[in-house]
Design an enzyme around this catalytic site. Structure first.
Site, PDB file in Angstrom:
ATOM      1  N   LYS A  67       0.847  -1.198   0.000  1.00  0.00           N
ATOM      2  CA  LYS A  67       0.000   0.000   0.000  1.00  0.00           C
ATOM      3  C   LYS A  67       0.881   1.246   0.000  1.00  0.00           C
ATOM      4  O   LYS A  67       1.909   1.281   0.695  1.00  0.00           O
ATOM      5  CB  LYS A  67      -0.904  -0.025   1.241  1.00  0.00           C
ATOM      6  N   SER A 142      -9.659   1.641   2.583  1.00  0.00           N
ATOM      7  CA  SER A 142      -8.799   2.423   1.722  1.00  0.00           C
ATOM      8  C   SER A 142      -7.709   1.592   1.036  1.00  0.00           C
ATOM      9  O   SER A 142      -7.057   2.104   0.138  1.00  0.00           O
ATOM     10  CB  SER A 142      -8.138   3.544   2.523  1.00  0.00           C
ATOM     11  N   SER A 166      -9.956  -0.621   6.781  1.00  0.00           N
ATOM     12  CA  SER A 166      -9.376  -0.420   5.441  1.00  0.00           C
ATOM     13  C   SER A 166      -8.707  -1.634   4.825  1.00  0.00           C
ATOM     14  O   SER A 166      -8.422  -1.625   3.628  1.00  0.00           O
ATOM     15  CB  SER A 166      -8.375   0.731   5.474  1.00  0.00           C
TER      16      SER A 166
END
EC number: 6.3.5.7
Lengths: 473, 93
Positions: A67, A142, A166
């Site tokens: 990420k 996210s 997330s």
């Protein structure tokens, strides 16, 4: 069925890490789901090094997506925000050091909601990641890029971060497995902080055993994060144990208003499956759940307003013009932050400002205590809790963008876990109108072993994880 | 209800310049969210202590030993304007 870690290791032995990494790079190249913010130019070099130096390690030659809010030395880290465009960290996060040591190949950085703020990866400055099952829908957020990349077969494993769901949300929306570890189980050193008392780095994969294998690598003590806790890991050790006699608690409040009927049915079917496997369930009550969402957002936004103060265009990132420092910083932040980030900074600043601190921030921290006590009480009687991960399957791109509150409401079943700091995993439990649905298995502090074992047993006795998304090329 | 002027003031406190058009939009969006936050008023927390942190960790110490840090060049590499080994900014005072 997509390849798991063991298949890939076999392929590396029979061919080479270079060949395996090249095949994944090719898949990424062909795809248009926008799961990556950048690809590591040296991915093939990393793989060649594994081949030529005979590097050993549990992940030798295995490609992984990271990420874009986790610092990677020499590789762009933008948090999907224009304010950090061009930023290249001079150091590795703890988890990256561990992955490199284990022989993993960092293949690229995955797309995300800007600074982790969102439930759909639509707030990324690079545009939304598309759901591999239906490209008109969001991948969740996210860590949308990390989940979509895994579900589309572009990498076997990835890392995300989970502040209010997330990792679990995009895992549920994309039909992947995602774990939010206990707060303190994984070092946050090198994670770009959004809400530091809530967030944890967590792994995503297509198999529970692969998530456990990643935890064995990243879940080690690190003295550079003062909130990191020394604990006995062994995430894969008891994976094969069954669930006979496992006590499941089903919290009524997680099946309330707003939870789609189909989603509820699939989760209850899953609980029925656990009964068939020898587990037993009771209903439990967690009465403060309805207040968790408001408390969560107040705390997260307050911490965000403080953590994001460092982004002013002075030391890194790019800056806007201004005649003095104040104008430069204010203009930089106006022009380079997206709307959702500004919204949260403003709300957080307001909640912490004189006159409102007690009404919002302090009140939220007290409600947090009550939410935590709900979990402590529940775990006196049961081993795990089970509930839907998300209230609905993946929604359409654009559907919730004009109404921030409606987007916040999708986090209703995931944020209480972050407030309390307990671990939780999302595992595929079926499909509603062709879209994946996630079962959430929540555990007691540092008892990842039990939720991993439960999720693994479920996976072995069902075939949801064997289905392939339309986008798999 | 939060006003346009309040939004501009919070923006100043947070060092985020907010122009007039954005202030109106934020005022309406933030009011909706603050209304939602207001539901916490229903919860009786008179005898409840706040949880700042979930892990019961106190006073994390390490040995006071000197150790290396990042090289100056590595730090400056990401700055937009650099002069004589320093980061250059517009005037502050």
């Amino acid at each position: 069925m997509l390849d798991g870690l063991s298949d890939i290791k076999n392929r590396i032995v029979s061919s080479s890490a270079e060949e395996v990494v090249a095949s994944y790079l090719e898949r990424i190249e062909k795809s248009n789901i926008n799961a990556f913010t950048c690809i590591a130019e040296d991915a093939i070099e990393q793989a060649k090094k594994v081949d030529s130096l005979d590097i050993e390690g549990p992940l030798a030659g295995v490609p992984i997506a990271i990420k874009d809010n986790i610092s990677t030395k020499g590789l762009s880290t933008t948090c999907s925000s224009a304010i950090l465009e061009g930023y290249v960290p001079p150091y590795d996060a703890h988890v990256i050091e561990r992955l490199r040591k284990a022989g993993a190949v960092i293949i690229g950085k995955s797309n995300m909601d800007e600074f982790g703020m969102g439930t759909s990866t639509e707030t990324s400055t690079y545009g939304p990641t598309l759901n591999p099952w239906d490209t008109e829908r969001v991948a969740g957020g996210s860590s949308g890029g990390s989940a979509a990349a895994v579900a589309a077969g572009q990498v076997p494993v990835s890392l995300g971060s989970d502040t209010g769901g997330s990792v679990r949300c995009p895992a549920a929306f994309c039909g992947a497995v995602g774990l939010k570890p206990t707060y303190g189980a994984v070092s946050r050193y090198g994670l770009v902080s959004y809400a530091n008392s809530l967030e944890q780095i967590g792994p995503l994969a297509n198999r529970v055993e692969d998530v456990a294998a990643l935890m064995d690598v990243i879940g080690t003590y690190d003295n550079r994060d003062s909130t990191c806790v020394k604990h006995n890991a062994g995430y894969t050790d008891t994976l094969q144990d069954g669930v006979d006699g496992l006590k499941i608690g089903v919290p009524d409040e997680y099946f309330g208003e707003g939870i789609d009927d189909n989603v509820q049915k699939l989760v209850w079917d899953a609980i029925g499956k656990f009964e068939d496997m020898g587990a037993e369930y009771t209903k439990v009550s967690m009465p403060n759940t309805p207040y968790a969402l408001a408390a969560y957002y107040i705390i997260a936004m307050s911490e965000a307003s403080s953590n994001l103060a460092r982004f002013d265009g002075t030391r890194y990132g790019n800056r806007s013009e201004g005649e003095n420092w104040h104008m430069m910083a204010s203009k930089t932040r106006q022009e380079k932050f997206g709307a959702e980030v500004k919204r949260r900074i403003l709300l957080g600043t307001y909640a912490l400002s004189a006159g409102y601190h007690d009404k919002y921030y302090l009140k939220a921290l007290k409600v947090r205590t009550l939410v935590k006590q709900d979990f402590e009480r529940a775990f006196e009687d049961v081993d795990v809790l089970m509930a839907p991960t998300m209230p609905t399957p993946a929604f359409k791109i654009g559907e919730k963008m004009d109404d921030p509150l409606s987007l916040y409401l999708s986090d209703v079943n995931t944020v209480p876990i972050n407030l309390a700091g307990v671990p939780s995993i999302s595992v595929p439990c079926g499909f509603s109108e062709g879209l994946p649905v996630g079962l959430q298995v929540i555990g007691n502090y540092f008892d990842e072993a039990t939720i991993l074992k439960a999720a693994h047993s479920f996976e072995k006795n069902t075939d949801h994880h064997t289905k392939l998304a339309a986008e798999v090329v | 209800m939060i006003t346009k002027e309040q939004v501009e003031h919070i923006g100043w406190l947070a060092r985020v310049n907010i122009d007039e058009e954005d202030a109106s939009e934020f005022a309406s969006e933030l009011s909706t969210v603050l209304d939602y936050f207001g539901q916490l008023d229903e919860v009786d927390t008179s005898d409840v202590k706040p949880t700042y942190h979930v892990a019961d960790i106190m006073n994390v110490f390490r040995e006071d030993e000197p150790r290396g840090s990042l090289e100056q060049d590595a730090i400056l590499a990401n700055a937009e304007e650099v002069q004589d080994g320093y980061i250059k900014t517009p005037k502050i005072i």
